[in-house]
Design an enzyme around this catalytic site. Sequence first.
Site, PDB file in Angstrom:
ATOM      1  N   GLU A  23       7.767   4.189  13.721  1.00 55.13           N
ATOM      2  CA  GLU A  23       7.432   2.795  13.766  1.00 55.13           C
ATOM      3  C   GLU A  23       8.344   1.917  14.641  1.00 55.13           C
ATOM      4  OE1 GLU A  23       8.612  -0.287  10.958  1.00 55.13           O
ATOM      5  OE2 GLU A  23       8.879   1.153   9.490  1.00 55.13           O
ATOM      6  N   LYS A  84       4.239  -8.774  14.625  1.00 50.51           N
ATOM      7  CA  LYS A  84       4.233  -7.673  13.614  1.00 50.51           C
ATOM      8  C   LYS A  84       2.677  -7.188  13.608  1.00 50.51           C
ATOM      9  CE  LYS A  84       5.727  -6.436   8.876  1.00 50.51           C
ATOM     10  NZ  LYS A  84       6.537  -7.068   7.764  1.00 50.51           N
ATOM     11  N   VAL A 104       4.293   0.495   9.277  1.00 50.93           N
ATOM     12  CA  VAL A 104       3.914   1.726   8.681  1.00 50.93           C
ATOM     13  C   VAL A 104       2.405   2.031   8.468  1.00 50.93           C
ATOM     14  CG1 VAL A 104       3.882   3.076   6.357  1.00 50.93           C
ATOM     15  CG2 VAL A 104       5.673   1.899   6.999  1.00 50.93           C
ATOM     16  N   ASP A 136      -1.405  -9.824  -3.568  1.00 49.64           N
ATOM     17  CA  ASP A 136      -0.245  -9.596  -2.653  1.00 49.64           C
ATOM     18  C   ASP A 136      -0.124  -8.057  -2.539  1.00 49.64           C
ATOM     19  OD1 ASP A 136       1.041  -9.389  -0.298  1.00 49.64           O
ATOM     20  OD2 ASP A 136       2.397 -10.891  -1.026  1.00 49.64           O
ATOM     21  N   SER A 138       0.519  -4.629  -0.057  1.00 47.57           N
ATOM     22  CA  SER A 138       0.681  -4.066   1.436  1.00 47.57           C
ATOM     23  C   SER A 138      -0.318  -3.209   1.703  1.00 47.57           C
ATOM     24  CB  SER A 138       1.915  -3.314   1.798  1.00 47.57           C
ATOM     25  OG  SER A 138       2.042  -2.916   2.865  1.00 47.57           O
ATOM     26  N   ALA A 139      -0.917  -3.246   3.340  1.00 47.76           N
ATOM     27  CA  ALA A 139      -2.112  -2.532   3.613  1.00 47.76           C
ATOM     28  C   ALA A 139      -1.531  -1.134   3.731  1.00 47.76           C
ATOM     29  CB  ALA A 139      -2.445  -3.151   5.054  1.00 47.76           C
ATOM     30  N   ASP A 140      -0.066  -1.018   3.725  1.00 47.00           N
ATOM     31  CA  ASP A 140       0.374   0.465   3.936  1.00 47.00           C
ATOM     32  C   ASP A 140      -0.347   1.485   2.876  1.00 47.00           C
ATOM     33  OD1 ASP A 140       2.181  -0.523   5.767  1.00 47.00           O
ATOM     34  OD2 ASP A 140       3.769  -0.280   4.503  1.00 47.00           O
ATOM     35  N   LYS A 157      10.642  -0.416  -0.706  1.00 47.45           N
ATOM     36  CA  LYS A 157      11.507  -1.629  -0.962  1.00 47.45           C
ATOM     37  C   LYS A 157      11.919  -2.174  -2.225  1.00 47.45           C
ATOM     38  CE  LYS A 157      10.873  -2.734   3.909  1.00 47.45           C
ATOM     39  NZ  LYS A 157       9.845  -2.040   4.044  1.00 47.45           N
TER      40      LYS A 157
END
Length: 300
Positions: A23, A84, A104, A136, A138-140, A157
């Site tokens: 990435e 980003k 990612v 909320d 992540s789209a990961d 994380k």
Amino acid sequence: MHLQIHPEVADALESGRPVVALESTIISHGLPRPDNLRVAREIEDSVRSGGAVPATIAVVDGIPRIGLDDDALRTVAEDDSVVKVSVRDLGTLVAKRGNGATTVAATSHLAHLAGILVFATGGLGGVHRGARDTWDESADLTTLSTTPVTVVCAGVKSILDVAATLERLETLNVPVLGYRTDRFPGFYLADSGFAVDWRVDDPAEVAAVMHARSALECDAGVIVCNPVAPEDELDRTLHDSVLVAGLAAADQAGVRGKDVTPFLLEFFHTATKGRSLEVNVALVRSNAVLAAAIAVAAAA
């Protein structure tokens, strides 16, 4: 829209040699200048040392690049116009001919389009604390549920809601493998406090899982969790105290949504006097080496 694949990467893919995607968000947004350019090259060297070809992925001048030459790598590291970019942003950024560092999710998507099977990163995105109210996430996670790429990481994380993230991965049919560990890593920490269902002890085992899933037409990606080495791990007491302080500071400052992660990472960097950044770099290098070994095993 065509991908621009670096000649070295294209040759490796054509001949069936191992390739590892990397990435670019860590270069543009995760590391301070001028160290980010040096570390980016060192991570690529870590992949090479493992016998694979590195393919750092980014969007430069509106073109999705699979493998970056020195000028493109320098643009990602030094140009203030670099944003980003996740999967939902790719089409808009390409149409506007902008510069973007891939998350990612976006890296996985573009790697899959190029035919790359293995991807090394630092830590995954996940479900944020308080997501019950904010939604909320992540789209990961959703991208990996539909993208058959094997992602080597140090877990998610530790600033995220680890338990909720593992639940979502289960719901999304994304398998989580612990590399030589029965515990799910927490990025700065080798153990997040949660277990993994499956353990693998060598790259060939991971490659066997990849081949079996391909034969069974399982469309989701595979997460390989590689915990940070004991000598590189952040002191747990320091980690926990900084996390509590960082969450309180974010709340007081009114930081919300996608701004929470960069805020907390910067808070960790300042509060630990740069130690957290050292851990970040160490674990990414380790993941790059392991990803190369997995790519070599898969190619064999």
